[in-house]
Design a protein around this motif. Structure first.
Motif, PDB file in Angstrom:
ATOM      1  N   GLN A   4       0.824  -1.200   0.000  1.00 46.22           N
ATOM      2  CA  GLN A   4       0.000   0.000   0.000  1.00 46.22           C
ATOM      3  C   GLN A   4       0.866   1.260   0.000  1.00 46.22           C
ATOM      4  O   GLN A   4       0.556   2.241  -0.656  1.00 46.22           O
ATOM      5  CB  GLN A   4      -0.942   0.009   1.193  1.00 46.22           C
ATOM      6  CG  GLN A   4      -2.014  -1.050   1.090  1.00 46.22           C
ATOM      7  CD  GLN A   4      -2.897  -1.084   2.315  1.00 46.22           C
ATOM      8  OE1 GLN A   4      -2.569  -0.494   3.335  1.00 46.22           O
ATOM      9  NE2 GLN A   4      -4.006  -1.802   2.210  1.00 46.22           N
ATOM     10  N   LEU A   5       1.945   1.229   0.723  1.00 43.24           N
ATOM     11  CA  LEU A   5       2.826   2.375   0.774  1.00 43.24           C
ATOM     12  C   LEU A   5       3.478   2.616  -0.585  1.00 43.24           C
ATOM     13  O   LEU A   5       3.504   3.732  -1.082  1.00 43.24           O
ATOM     14  CB  LEU A   5       3.907   2.183   1.846  1.00 43.24           C
ATOM     15  CG  LEU A   5       4.910   3.317   1.986  1.00 43.24           C
ATOM     16  CD1 LEU A   5       4.192   4.587   2.412  1.00 43.24           C
ATOM     17  CD2 LEU A   5       5.981   2.959   2.984  1.00 43.24           C
ATOM     18  N   LEU A  10       3.864   5.495  -5.763  1.00 41.71           N
ATOM     19  CA  LEU A  10       3.812   5.383  -7.217  1.00 41.71           C
ATOM     20  C   LEU A  10       2.699   6.261  -7.785  1.00 41.71           C
ATOM     21  O   LEU A  10       2.897   6.968  -8.774  1.00 41.71           O
ATOM     22  CB  LEU A  10       3.613   3.923  -7.630  1.00 41.71           C
ATOM     23  CG  LEU A  10       3.541   3.652  -9.124  1.00 41.71           C
ATOM     24  CD1 LEU A  10       4.857   4.014  -9.782  1.00 41.71           C
ATOM     25  CD2 LEU A  10       3.205   2.200  -9.382  1.00 41.71           C
ATOM     26  N   LEU A  11       1.555   6.240  -7.156  1.00 39.10           N
ATOM     27  CA  LEU A  11       0.429   7.052  -7.611  1.00 39.10           C
ATOM     28  C   LEU A  11       0.750   8.543  -7.491  1.00 39.10           C
ATOM     29  O   LEU A  11       0.481   9.311  -8.412  1.00 39.10           O
ATOM     30  CB  LEU A  11      -0.827   6.707  -6.814  1.00 39.10           C
ATOM     31  CG  LEU A  11      -2.112   7.432  -7.246  1.00 39.10           C
ATOM     32  CD1 LEU A  11      -2.444   7.083  -8.690  1.00 39.10           C
ATOM     33  CD2 LEU A  11      -3.252   7.072  -6.326  1.00 39.10           C
ATOM     34  N   SER A  12       1.356   8.926  -6.388  1.00 42.57           N
ATOM     35  CA  SER A  12       1.741  10.331  -6.207  1.00 42.57           C
ATOM     36  C   SER A  12       2.762  10.769  -7.241  1.00 42.57           C
ATOM     37  O   SER A  12       2.684  11.868  -7.797  1.00 42.57           O
ATOM     38  CB  SER A  12       2.311  10.553  -4.806  1.00 42.57           C
ATOM     39  OG  SER A  12       1.340  10.297  -3.832  1.00 42.57           O
ATOM     40  N   ALA A  13       3.723   9.922  -7.522  1.00 39.63           N
ATOM     41  CA  ALA A  13       4.740  10.235  -8.524  1.00 39.63           C
ATOM     42  C   ALA A  13       4.114  10.361  -9.904  1.00 39.63           C
ATOM     43  O   ALA A  13       4.451  11.270 -10.670  1.00 39.63           O
ATOM     44  CB  ALA A  13       5.825   9.169  -8.518  1.00 39.63           C
ATOM     45  N   LEU A  14       3.189   9.474 -10.220  1.00 37.67           N
ATOM     46  CA  LEU A  14       2.525   9.514 -11.521  1.00 37.67           C
ATOM     47  C   LEU A  14       1.705  10.789 -11.673  1.00 37.67           C
ATOM     48  O   LEU A  14       1.746  11.441 -12.725  1.00 37.67           O
ATOM     49  CB  LEU A  14       1.635   8.276 -11.689  1.00 37.67           C
ATOM     50  CG  LEU A  14       0.938   8.132 -13.031  1.00 37.67           C
ATOM     51  CD1 LEU A  14       1.960   8.017 -14.146  1.00 37.67           C
ATOM     52  CD2 LEU A  14       0.035   6.915 -13.018  1.00 37.67           C
TER      53      LEU A  14
END
Length: 85
Positions: A4-5, A10-14
């Motif tokens: 989850q972390l 990854l989502l934040s970076a994307l």
């Protein structure tokens, strides 16, 4: 929890990369400048038949007219009409 972390990172970076790579919108010109440049373009490239813009121009092509208009907009309505063609 590690999955989850890493997914959140990854989502934040994307999302960050997407926002940073978004193109900057072009600035709109004023209606006054558009009218002035349109009038100057019409004066510089008179129509072959009055009141019939589809008939073409007595001087230059459509690309020439578009280049002249874009030059006028880029120079805030100040174009040198005495420039060689």
């Amino acid at each position: 929890m590690p999955f989850q972390l890493s997914f959140g990172v990854l989502l934040s970076a994307l999302v960050g990369i997407t926002l940073l790579s978004a193109p900057i919108p072009a600035q709109a010109i004023t209606a006054e400048l558009a009218r002035k440049c349109s009038a100057l373009t019409t004066k510089q490239f008179p129509p072959r038949e009055p009141a019939n813009p589809a008939a073409g121009s007595t001087k230059g092509s459509g690309r020439d007219q578009q280049a002249y208009f874009n030059k006028c907009v880029a120079n805030n309505g100040q174009v040198d009409d005495n420039a060689p063609k």
